[in-house]
Scaffold this motif. Sequence first.
Motif, PDB file in Angstrom:
ATOM      1  N   ARG A  76       0.821  -1.210   0.000  1.00  0.00           N
ATOM      2  CA  ARG A  76       0.000   0.000   0.000  1.00  0.00           C
ATOM      3  C   ARG A  76       0.853   1.257   0.000  1.00  0.00           C
ATOM      4  O   ARG A  76       0.547   2.236  -0.678  1.00  0.00           O
ATOM      5  CB  ARG A  76      -0.940  -0.028   1.212  1.00  0.00           C
ATOM      6  CG  ARG A  76      -2.051  -1.049   1.063  1.00  0.00           C
ATOM      7  CD  ARG A  76      -2.958  -1.089   2.260  1.00  0.00           C
ATOM      8  NE  ARG A  76      -3.497   0.228   2.602  1.00  0.00           N
ATOM      9  CZ  ARG A  76      -4.473   0.407   3.476  1.00  0.00           C
ATOM     10  NH1 ARG A  76      -4.995  -0.629   4.094  1.00  0.00           N
ATOM     11  NH2 ARG A  76      -4.917   1.614   3.745  1.00  0.00           N
ATOM     12  N   LYS A  77       1.920   1.238   0.771  1.00  0.00           N
ATOM     13  CA  LYS A  77       2.785   2.406   0.816  1.00  0.00           C
ATOM     14  C   LYS A  77       3.509   2.598  -0.518  1.00  0.00           C
ATOM     15  O   LYS A  77       3.673   3.716  -0.992  1.00  0.00           O
ATOM     16  CB  LYS A  77       3.788   2.279   1.968  1.00  0.00           C
ATOM     17  CG  LYS A  77       3.139   2.507   3.325  1.00  0.00           C
ATOM     18  CD  LYS A  77       4.162   2.572   4.414  1.00  0.00           C
ATOM     19  CE  LYS A  77       3.506   3.053   5.711  1.00  0.00           C
ATOM     20  NZ  LYS A  77       3.064   4.448   5.619  1.00  0.00           N
ATOM     21  N   LEU A  78       3.946   1.504  -1.113  1.00  0.00           N
ATOM     22  CA  LEU A  78       4.581   1.582  -2.420  1.00  0.00           C
ATOM     23  C   LEU A  78       3.602   2.131  -3.448  1.00  0.00           C
ATOM     24  O   LEU A  78       3.935   3.013  -4.241  1.00  0.00           O
ATOM     25  CB  LEU A  78       5.077   0.198  -2.838  1.00  0.00           C
ATOM     26  CG  LEU A  78       5.658   0.068  -4.247  1.00  0.00           C
ATOM     27  CD1 LEU A  78       6.852   0.987  -4.419  1.00  0.00           C
ATOM     28  CD2 LEU A  78       6.047  -1.384  -4.520  1.00  0.00           C
ATOM     29  N   GLY A  79       2.383   1.617  -3.431  1.00  0.00           N
ATOM     30  CA  GLY A  79       1.378   2.083  -4.384  1.00  0.00           C
ATOM     31  C   GLY A  79       1.067   3.555  -4.212  1.00  0.00           C
ATOM     32  O   GLY A  79       0.940   4.296  -5.196  1.00  0.00           O
ATOM     33  N   ALA A  80       0.950   3.999  -2.956  1.00  0.00           N
ATOM     34  CA  ALA A  80       0.652   5.409  -2.694  1.00  0.00           C
ATOM     35  C   ALA A  80       1.772   6.312  -3.191  1.00  0.00           C
ATOM     36  O   ALA A  80       1.534   7.385  -3.767  1.00  0.00           O
ATOM     37  CB  ALA A  80       0.424   5.621  -1.202  1.00  0.00           C
ATOM     38  N   GLU A  81       2.997   5.873  -2.992  1.00  0.00           N
ATOM     39  CA  GLU A  81       4.139   6.687  -3.442  1.00  0.00           C
ATOM     40  C   GLU A  81       4.208   6.719  -4.967  1.00  0.00           C
ATOM     41  O   GLU A  81       4.475   7.765  -5.565  1.00  0.00           O
ATOM     42  CB  GLU A  81       5.432   6.125  -2.864  1.00  0.00           C
ATOM     43  CG  GLU A  81       6.659   6.991  -3.119  1.00  0.00           C
ATOM     44  CD  GLU A  81       6.600   8.328  -2.420  1.00  0.00           C
ATOM     45  OE1 GLU A  81       7.349   9.243  -2.820  1.00  0.00           O
ATOM     46  OE2 GLU A  81       5.802   8.485  -1.482  1.00  0.00           O
ATOM     47  N   LEU A  82       3.952   5.596  -5.621  1.00  0.00           N
ATOM     48  CA  LEU A  82       3.963   5.566  -7.082  1.00  0.00           C
ATOM     49  C   LEU A  82       2.844   6.439  -7.659  1.00  0.00           C
ATOM     50  O   LEU A  82       3.037   7.111  -8.682  1.00  0.00           O
ATOM     51  CB  LEU A  82       3.822   4.127  -7.583  1.00  0.00           C
ATOM     52  CG  LEU A  82       5.034   3.222  -7.354  1.00  0.00           C
ATOM     53  CD1 LEU A  82       4.705   1.770  -7.712  1.00  0.00           C
ATOM     54  CD2 LEU A  82       6.236   3.711  -8.159  1.00  0.00           C
TER      55      LEU A  82
END
Length: 286
Positions: free
Chosen positions: A10-16
Motif C-alpha cells: 500500500r505504501k509503495l502504491g501510494a508513493e507511485l
Amino acid sequence: MQHGPAVRRRKLGAELRALRTSAGLTSGEAARLVGWHQSKVSRIETGTSGVKPADVRLLLDAYGVADTQLRELLLVLAGSDETGGRHHWWHAYRGVLPPTYRDFISLESQASAMRTLETTVVPGLLQTPEYARAVTKAAVEGLSEERLDTLVEVRLARQDVLRADPPLELNAVLDEAVLRREVGGPGVMTRQLDRLVEAARLPQVRLQVLPFAAGAHIGVTGPFVIFSFSNASDLDVVVLDHLTSSLYLERKEDLQAYTEAFDALLIHALSPEDSLDFIAGTAAGA
C-alpha cells in the motif's frame, strides 16, 4: 493495522501514485508509456496486487524519477535485493528469519531515522554480543546452538546501520527497567551498560532514560518503533512487536498518535546528559 507485506504494498502504491501525479500523467497515460493495461497501474497504486521490482523500475523511468535513494527505497518495498545501495545481507538468512523480521530489517536498513520506546530490553541496535545471546535464548525456547549463533549474528549485523554513510539516526527512550533487569548475569549487564554509555556519546544516537520516579506514563502500553524516511515521509510506519509476529500501523492518525506519544515520553524522560550520567551510575553500581 496489518502485517508488513500488505503495508509495504500500500505504501509503495501510494508513493507511485504521487510520483505519477507529479509527472502530470493519468493512470491511462502511464499505462500506455510502459505498455500495460490501465487496470494494472490501478491495482499497483491501490496495493491490491503485488508488483515486481522490474515493473517498479519501468514506472520510475516513465515518471522521470532520478533520485537514487528514493528509487532504492521503493525497490526494496517491492522486494528487490538487487538495488544499488546498501547490500541486502538479510536475504542470505531467508531460511532462518521469518518474513516479518526480514520486513523489519529491510525498513530499518532504509530508514533515515528511528524513534523507539523500549520497556523491557536494550534496543537490538545497541546490544552487545553476550547480551544479544542471552536475550535471544530467553525469548525463543528450544533453540539449537547453531540457530542461536545465527540469530545473534543477524542482530549484530543490523547494527551496521549506525555506521553507514549516512548513519541511521536513533532516538531511544529506555524505561529504567531496561537498565535494572539483569540479563545474562552481572558481568554481561555491566558490559551492556558500558556499551550504552559509549553509544550515548555518538552524534547519531540520542538516549533518554524514563526513570521509575516518572510514575505511570503513556508508554506503559508497550514498546514501539517509528521508522522515518527523509525522502518519502508518506512511507513512515509504526511497528509493534508481538511474540510471534510484528504489526505495522500506516494510517496518518496512527502515526500522529504515536509521534505525540513519543514526544510526551521525551518530556517525562531525563535529558540526554542526565540520562548518560544515570546509565553510568547504574553501571558503576551493577
